[in-house]
Design an enzyme around this catalytic site. Sequence first.
Site, short mmCIF file in Angstrom:
data_model
loop_
_atom_site.label_atom_id
_atom_site.label_comp_id
_atom_site.label_asym_id
_atom_site.label_seq_id
_atom_site.Cartn_x
_atom_site.Cartn_y
_atom_site.Cartn_z
N SER A 1 29.49 -2.17 -12.97
CA SER A 1 28.95 -1.62 -14.23
C SER A 1 27.82 -0.66 -13.87
O SER A 1 26.86 -1.03 -13.19
CB SER A 1 28.50 -2.72 -15.16
OG SER A 1 27.58 -3.59 -14.55
N GLY B 1 25.86 1.32 -15.93
CA GLY B 1 25.01 1.72 -17.05
C GLY B 1 25.72 2.73 -17.95
O GLY B 1 26.87 2.50 -18.34
N ALA B 2 25.04 3.83 -18.24
CA ALA B 2 25.60 4.83 -19.16
C ALA B 2 26.85 5.50 -18.61
O ALA B 2 27.62 6.13 -19.35
CB ALA B 2 24.54 5.87 -19.48
N GLY C 1 29.38 3.90 -17.49
CA GLY C 1 30.53 3.03 -17.74
C GLY C 1 30.89 2.17 -16.54
O GLY C 1 30.00 1.69 -15.83
N GLY D 1 25.83 -6.09 -20.04
CA GLY D 1 26.67 -6.58 -18.94
C GLY D 1 27.46 -7.81 -19.34
O GLY D 1 28.62 -7.98 -18.95
N ASP D 2 26.85 -8.71 -20.13
CA ASP D 2 27.55 -9.90 -20.58
C ASP D 2 28.70 -9.52 -21.51
O ASP D 2 29.78 -10.14 -21.47
CB ASP D 2 26.58 -10.85 -21.30
CG ASP D 2 25.41 -11.26 -20.40
OD1 ASP D 2 25.60 -11.31 -19.17
OD2 ASP D 2 24.32 -11.53 -20.93
#
Lengths: 312, 312
Positions: free
Chosen positions: B219, B221-222, B224, B250-251
């Site tokens: 992951s 962040g912005a 994707g 993230g969850d």
Amino acid sequence: MILTVTLNTALDLTYRVPALTPHTSHRVTEVTERPGGKGVNVARVLAALGHAVTVTGFAGGDTGRALRERLATEPRLTDALVPVAGATRRTLAVVDAATGDTTQLNEPGPTVTPAEWAAFLDSYEQLARHEGTTAIALCGSLPPGVPVGAYALLIRAARAARVPVLLDTSGEPLRRGVAARPDIVKPNADELAELTGSHEPERATRDARRRGAHAVVASLGADGLLALTPDGGWRARPPKRVRGNPTGAGDSAVAGLLSGLAEGLPWPERLARAVALSAATVAAPVAGEFDPTTYEDLLARVAVTDAVPAST
Amino acid sequence: MILTVTLNTALDLTYRVPALTPHTSHRVTEVTERPGGKGVNVARVLAALGHAVTVTGFAGGDTGRALRERLATEPRLTDALVPVAGATRRTLAVVDAATGDTTQLNEPGPTVTPAEWAAFLDSYEQLARHEGTTAIALCGSLPPGVPVGAYALLIRAARAARVPVLLDTSGEPLRRGVAARPDIVKPNADELAELTGSHEPERATRDARRRGAHAVVASLGADGLLALTPDGGWRARPPKRVRGNPTGAGDSAVAGLLSGLAEGLPWPERLARAVALSAATVAAPVAGEFDPTTYEDLLARVAVTDAVPAST
């Protein structure tokens, strides 16, 4: 038995962090948890002095359960807290290990319903009328839902039961309470100034008596106590300036005054005890506790002098 | 049923204060309390998507009781937490109403005894072998007392039960877990760099697969997600930059991956779902929740493209 009333009890949490930096994430290195609220703190000091104490007020939710479980382990304390549906508030002290400074976050407390307040009044009147009750302390702020004149009501019930009653609160609850003629009020300098409009302690203390309190004991921080009572006026000062954490020093002073009252001590001895306990609390490493050795050492050296203020 | 494991559950508190000023006293204007810990958050999102979820891990003390009482009110969630003598940790987010910034204070969590860990392993193996269990997520940090190789053990048990298992943790527990060959790991950029030593996402993702993970979904962040799987490699990007609070994003991505896995969706659809859920969580006003309308809107517009990185 001495009865202490804490309408806004609290579960007091202390977090130690290496350094508090706003808007970042912190790993708490040490968590301590203990029963709190001013009347609970007073009760703990009274119990440490050997008095049997009953604690009343409200407790609810998981925080209330935690508070009661911890109270149950303390010697000489009896739990007479009245259940409420809402959860007892938490107070959080975040101690910055780098500087020793504390950042305080206080939850507002649960809203007390009219039925819960009525249940408390019933229970309180029974406790006040109990033949073993020698003194009552009414301490701290009011939770949402409790009428602002609550302390006036509790003072009248204590007087009807012929039990001496001490009031330690602030703002409008103090103003209303003083008018109901408590035996003792113990404001600090700020509370006294807010009540009377005067920042001059002797003038303000006289004014507080005129408003209805039989005795006024003003706590003036490092300057000790100023007391005006039906038996005379005194100043009681610690022998030296004590460094440390002032949290709980006022509650220890209340415990000193009440224990002396319950033991039938004359005013100068009550005041000496209150000043020594208060200073020993400032000196203790754990906030709100007092160091017995420091207490005994200071007790013999508190200076109590007559204070006969000129009339206004 | 999807099983989520949260060994270090938490009671998540949020305090709103007018402005946070270190070394002063604050009146908290709003308190919210909810069950937390990464696997609990994943379970909440899975339940919101319509999946039946069982939550396991540890809970104890009054904070654990509060957590379980609140879990019991959530639809489609089954509580299979194992009791511990210590008290479940609190996490506290102090939100500064003036700036919207958050200061985070995390308690360390209770120490788990060897007997408690053994009781958890027994319960986990039964849940993993249960015929209704379709997928398992292992989420978050390890509390004191749990062996650092804990996730490797839980991954082997899941694989022995032929249930696909996803791992979302960091540091040494991630390193040990990856070596036990989980079906999916979902590190963020920092966790991936810590695991592999490389800050270049494609290189690091390939390296993480070589260390044992069948599929790696990073992951970013912005930017994707970047996924390398036995079925191929993809990048999935949100259609626009979403502003808001990244807590729980993230969850939500983990919940998207797991729900797609449980429903037998192909990888590109799982990734689109994970990206849309993650972005909808960032956009939601309450930290860790997602806005269903934003989710539906974004889901149709996530761009999933092939990523076939050159071999190292």
